[in-house]
Design a protein around this motif. Structure first.
Motif, PDB file in Angstrom:
ATOM      1  N   ASP A  53      -0.793   7.304  -0.932  1.00 53.36           N
ATOM      2  CA  ASP A  53      -2.026   8.168  -2.306  1.00 53.36           C
ATOM      3  C   ASP A  53      -2.861   6.632  -2.107  1.00 53.36           C
ATOM      4  O   ASP A  53      -3.865   7.201  -3.091  1.00 53.36           O
ATOM      5  CB  ASP A  53      -1.625   8.236  -3.575  1.00 53.36           C
ATOM      6  N   ASP A  54      -2.513   6.227  -1.228  1.00 54.10           N
ATOM      7  CA  ASP A  54      -4.034   5.086  -0.799  1.00 54.10           C
ATOM      8  C   ASP A  54      -4.031   4.242  -2.239  1.00 54.10           C
ATOM      9  O   ASP A  54      -5.241   3.155  -2.726  1.00 54.10           O
ATOM     10  CB  ASP A  54      -5.810   5.502  -1.752  1.00 54.10           C
ATOM     11  N   THR A  55      -2.811   3.792  -3.451  1.00 58.26           N
ATOM     12  CA  THR A  55      -2.420   3.399  -4.676  1.00 58.26           C
ATOM     13  C   THR A  55      -2.583   1.874  -3.619  1.00 58.26           C
ATOM     14  O   THR A  55      -1.732   1.631  -2.783  1.00 58.26           O
ATOM     15  CB  THR A  55      -1.728   3.585  -5.402  1.00 58.26           C
ATOM     16  N   LEU A  56      -2.762   0.720  -4.636  1.00 59.10           N
ATOM     17  CA  LEU A  56      -2.514  -0.079  -3.620  1.00 59.10           C
ATOM     18  C   LEU A  56      -1.593  -1.320  -4.832  1.00 59.10           C
ATOM     19  O   LEU A  56      -1.799  -0.879  -6.054  1.00 59.10           O
ATOM     20  CB  LEU A  56      -3.587  -1.538  -3.384  1.00 59.10           C
ATOM     21  N   LYS A  76      -6.601   0.634  -5.973  1.00 60.28           N
ATOM     22  CA  LYS A  76      -7.353   1.098  -4.748  1.00 60.28           C
ATOM     23  C   LYS A  76      -8.083   0.215  -4.146  1.00 60.28           C
ATOM     24  O   LYS A  76      -9.112  -0.047  -4.807  1.00 60.28           O
ATOM     25  CB  LYS A  76      -7.640   2.673  -5.292  1.00 60.28           C
ATOM     26  N   TRP A 114     -11.701  -4.231  -2.756  1.00 59.52           N
ATOM     27  CA  TRP A 114     -10.514  -4.048  -3.702  1.00 59.52           C
ATOM     28  C   TRP A 114     -10.198  -4.809  -4.581  1.00 59.52           C
ATOM     29  O   TRP A 114     -10.448  -5.529  -5.013  1.00 59.52           O
ATOM     30  CB  TRP A 114      -8.994  -4.514  -2.206  1.00 59.52           C
ATOM     31  N   ARG A 159     -11.716   0.166  -2.833  1.00 52.18           N
ATOM     32  CA  ARG A 159     -13.649   0.325  -3.316  1.00 52.18           C
ATOM     33  C   ARG A 159     -14.045   1.233  -2.078  1.00 52.18           C
ATOM     34  O   ARG A 159     -14.734   2.009  -2.166  1.00 52.18           O
ATOM     35  CB  ARG A 159     -14.491  -0.392  -4.465  1.00 52.18           C
ATOM     36  N   LEU A 207      -8.151  -4.580  -8.519  1.00 54.21           N
ATOM     37  CA  LEU A 207      -6.627  -4.002  -9.098  1.00 54.21           C
ATOM     38  C   LEU A 207      -7.157  -4.605 -10.160  1.00 54.21           C
ATOM     39  O   LEU A 207      -7.581  -5.443 -10.669  1.00 54.21           O
ATOM     40  CB  LEU A 207      -5.944  -4.802  -8.093  1.00 54.21           C
ATOM     41  N   TYR A 240      -2.050  -2.854 -10.288  1.00 51.75           N
ATOM     42  CA  TYR A 240      -2.129  -1.058  -9.183  1.00 51.75           C
ATOM     43  C   TYR A 240      -3.688  -1.839  -8.427  1.00 51.75           C
ATOM     44  O   TYR A 240      -4.514  -1.814  -9.360  1.00 51.75           O
ATOM     45  CB  TYR A 240      -1.746  -0.496 -10.072  1.00 51.75           C
ATOM     46  N   PRO A 295       0.959  -1.223   0.314  1.00 53.98           N
ATOM     47  CA  PRO A 295       0.053   0.365  -0.130  1.00 53.98           C
ATOM     48  C   PRO A 295       0.666   1.517   0.120  1.00 53.98           C
ATOM     49  O   PRO A 295       2.292   1.126   0.954  1.00 53.98           O
ATOM     50  CB  PRO A 295      -0.360  -0.112   1.640  1.00 53.98           C
ATOM     51  N   GLN A 296       0.251   2.142  -1.060  1.00 55.70           N
ATOM     52  CA  GLN A 296       1.073   3.579  -0.714  1.00 55.70           C
ATOM     53  C   GLN A 296       0.321   5.072  -0.216  1.00 55.70           C
ATOM     54  O   GLN A 296      -0.751   4.478   0.548  1.00 55.70           O
ATOM     55  CB  GLN A 296       1.491   3.849  -2.660  1.00 55.70           C
TER      56      GLN A 296
END
Length: 204
Positions: free
Chosen positions: A121-124, A141, A148, A143, A150, A139, A118-119
């Motif tokens: 900025d909420d990016t996975l 995020k 989740w 929901r 990707l 990649y 996880p990053q």
């Protein structure tokens, strides 16, 4: 009428009665933290992983694989381990096995290992390596708090692996169980459903 918050908590407590005391095998002489799939034990979950907290555990259940290039649909069973060691990522390990129509084991099937990253900025980021010779970078995020989604940004394959161009996955909690659906574009086919499963918590 929907269950109240108290009913949901009570149901969760009942589900946890047989899983709360279980964890991964521990190495007593390991000089660094053991991996844990039980949030009640081991190192604290890193704050960066809080959006994935509901996924931590060991999950086991059954699903179905179907695709135009195989004779199907076929039933399979799966064990999915999502663990951590206190750092800002989760460990992903999946093992599956084919079943006959009566639920008997035919043979081992797909395996995959990797990491959820996880990053801020909420990016996975999800990195997966498959026993079939594929390496996939997803990649996505969350929901919401319990699902989740990707999709692949890159797929690398060995010379002996089947052609895979893209994949998408959607994971979500369903009344305390973990369900997912996966779509794949491979072997000359457009992106379409490939596997789905419903897994029940056995650890955590």
């Amino acid at each position: 009428m929907a269950d109240s918050g108290d009913d949901a908590i009570a149901a969760a407590e009942m589900r946890a009665a047989s899983t709360r005391a279980r964890n991964l095998p521990l190495w007593d002489d390991l000089p660094i933290p053991n991996d844990t799939a039980n949030l009640r034990e081991g190192p604290d979950l890193n704050e960066a992983c809080l959006a994935l907290l509901p996924m931590v555990g060991v999950w086991r259940g059954e699903g179905e694989v179907d695709y135009p290039t195989i004779e199907g649909p076929r039933k399979f069973a799966q064990q999915l381990t999502i663990a951590h060691d206190g750092r800002p990522f989760l460990i992903h390990e999946s093992r599956s096995w084919l079943l006959d129509d009566e639920g008997n084991v035919i043979r081992p099937a797909a395996r995959e290992t990797g990491f959820w990253r996880p990053q801020a900025d909420d990016t996975l980021e999800l990195l997966l390596t498959h026993n079939t010779g594929l390496v996939e970078l997803y990649y996505g995020k969350p929901r919401n708090q319990t699902s989740w989604e990707l999709g692949t940004d890159a797929v690398i394959r060995t010379a002996s692996a089947k052609e895979v161009k893209a994949a998408q996955r959607l994971y979500g909690l369903i009344e305390g169980s973990l369900g997912y659906v996966e779509e794949r574009a491979m072997m000359g086919q457009e992106l379409q459903p490939h596997t789905s499963a419903l897994l029940h918590r056995v650890v955590g």
